[in-house]
Scaffold this active site. Structure first.
Site, PDB file in Angstrom:
ATOM      1  N   TYR A 135       0.867  -1.182   0.000  1.00 52.19           N
ATOM      2  CA  TYR A 135       0.000   0.000   0.000  1.00 52.19           C
ATOM      3  C   TYR A 135       0.903   1.232   0.000  1.00 52.19           C
ATOM      4  O   TYR A 135       1.575   1.515   0.987  1.00 52.19           O
ATOM      5  CB  TYR A 135      -0.895  -0.053   1.245  1.00 52.19           C
ATOM      6  CG  TYR A 135      -1.829   1.116   1.478  1.00 52.19           C
ATOM      7  CD1 TYR A 135      -2.055   2.110   0.536  1.00 52.19           C
ATOM      8  CD2 TYR A 135      -2.512   1.203   2.684  1.00 52.19           C
ATOM      9  CE1 TYR A 135      -2.917   3.152   0.781  1.00 52.19           C
ATOM     10  CE2 TYR A 135      -3.382   2.249   2.950  1.00 52.19           C
ATOM     11  CZ  TYR A 135      -3.582   3.228   1.997  1.00 52.19           C
ATOM     12  OH  TYR A 135      -4.435   4.264   2.249  1.00 52.19           O
ATOM     13  N   LYS A 163      -1.385  -1.283  -4.039  1.00 50.43           N
ATOM     14  CA  LYS A 163      -2.354  -0.181  -4.132  1.00 50.43           C
ATOM     15  C   LYS A 163      -1.566   1.118  -4.135  1.00 50.43           C
ATOM     16  O   LYS A 163      -0.746   1.366  -3.251  1.00 50.43           O
ATOM     17  CB  LYS A 163      -3.306  -0.203  -2.934  1.00 50.43           C
ATOM     18  CG  LYS A 163      -4.231   1.018  -2.872  1.00 50.43           C
ATOM     19  CD  LYS A 163      -4.945   1.126  -1.529  1.00 50.43           C
ATOM     20  CE  LYS A 163      -5.775   2.406  -1.472  1.00 50.43           C
ATOM     21  NZ  LYS A 163      -6.408   2.610  -0.138  1.00 50.43           N
ATOM     22  N   ILE A 206      -9.388   0.607  -4.818  1.00 54.10           N
ATOM     23  CA  ILE A 206      -9.821   0.533  -3.421  1.00 54.10           C
ATOM     24  C   ILE A 206     -10.282   1.938  -3.071  1.00 54.10           C
ATOM     25  O   ILE A 206      -9.472   2.856  -2.956  1.00 54.10           O
ATOM     26  CB  ILE A 206      -8.693   0.055  -2.492  1.00 54.10           C
ATOM     27  CG1 ILE A 206      -8.291  -1.382  -2.859  1.00 54.10           C
ATOM     28  CG2 ILE A 206      -9.141   0.130  -1.035  1.00 54.10           C
ATOM     29  CD1 ILE A 206      -7.176  -1.956  -2.011  1.00 54.10           C
TER      30      ILE A 206
END
Length: 299
Positions: A135, A163, A206
């Site tokens: 992330y 992400k 997301i």
């Protein structure tokens, strides 16, 4: 096929009015999200206020969400902490609950070098037996996970993707260029760029706005898959009014305010982040956005 594709929700953590974790409100929020064809739910991220929850709360919340969802969608759990040893220990505890993946954000404040980041992530990835998603959020952590670092880490088979919330196309496109020749997801973390990221070759988003605009965001992805870019753009444009108010307060103050106004009660943020009073300009502006959405039947 990418391990993660479609719209995943960066879910808020519902609290009681006195700032304890509310499982009753959590279940109602989960029911709202599961009514749509979401690809997954990401808990204990930035919008999940993981940084102000203690370990006991996080473990109990994770167990509850995994148990309540019971396989109806994928569950990703944020386990990244500042120290390598503590991240390994916490990640292993979460892994025992069999989430679909854990997510690892870079350590914050210390701003590690790229080699230190690689070594940190590698140690955690090798210490767990569940899929791992990196992330990247340099605005919060102070460190950018460079595409070359992701490439080095992709030798570990249980690393399933990254992400990117950097807001930089050089990063996102660099991840796409350097992804391994195996199923691996490149995921957009900026809600204002979902459609464009799919057009670049990304696999998923997301999205924090999907807490409220769940059906809209799912419809965006479905329209893109069908090749109906004009319709996808319409759904993308619907996200902007909410994004505008989200950036006017400490995360996730505006998002929780919007959800509460819309009738999806998630309670307050945990201090020091403070919810607005009904007399505040932020509350009134958010209320106007929700009213407009309701008139358009978007929420």
């Amino acid at each position: 096929m990418a391990p993660l594709s479609g719209i995943l929700v960066a879910m808020v953590t519902p609290l009681t009015d006195d700032q304890r974790v509310s499982y009753e409100r959590t279940d109602r929020l989960l029911d709202h999200l599961l009514a749509e064809n979401i690809a997954g739910i990401f808990i204990l991220g930035t919008n999940g206020e993981a940084y102000v929850l203690n370990e006991e709360e996080k473990l109990a919340f994770t167990a509850h969400v995994i148990g309540y969802v019971h396989g109806r969608t994928k569950i990703l759990v944020g386990t990244g902490l500042n120290g390598t040893e503590e991240t390994i220990r916490f990640s292993q505890k979460v892994a025992l609950m069999h989430p679909d993946a854990i997510t690892l954000v870079a350590p914050s404040f210390v701003a590690p070098s790229q080699q230190e980041l690689i070594d940190h992530f590698a140690a955690v990835i090798q210490a767990v037996d569940v899929p791992v998603l990196l992330y990247n959020m340099p605005a919060k952590t102070g460190s950018n996970i460079e595409p070359s670092s992701m490439k080095q880490l992709s030798k570990y088979e249980n690393l399933i993707g990254i992400k990117d919330s950097s807001g930089e196309w050089d990063n996102f496109d660099g991840y796409l260029k350097n992804r391994p020749n195996r199923p691996f997801s490149i995921i957009m973390g900026s809600d204002g760029r979902i459609l464009e990221s799919l057009q670049h070759g990304g696999d998923a988003a997301i999205a924090s706005t999907a807490n409220l605009l769940t059906a809209n965001n799912v419809a965006l992805y479905q329209a893109f898959v069908k090749g109906d870019i004009d319709t996808a753009k319409k759904y993308q444009d619907h996200i902007q009014p909410l994004r505008t108010v989200l950036h006017k307060a400490t995360s996730p103050v505006s998002l929780k305010t919007a959800l509460n106004i819309a009738g999806i009660t998630v309670g307050p943020t945990r201090l020091p982040a403070k919810m607005p009073n009904k007399e505040d300009a932020l509350y009134r502006e958010t209320q106007a956005v929700i009213s407009a959405y309701q008139r358009q039947k978007i929420v």
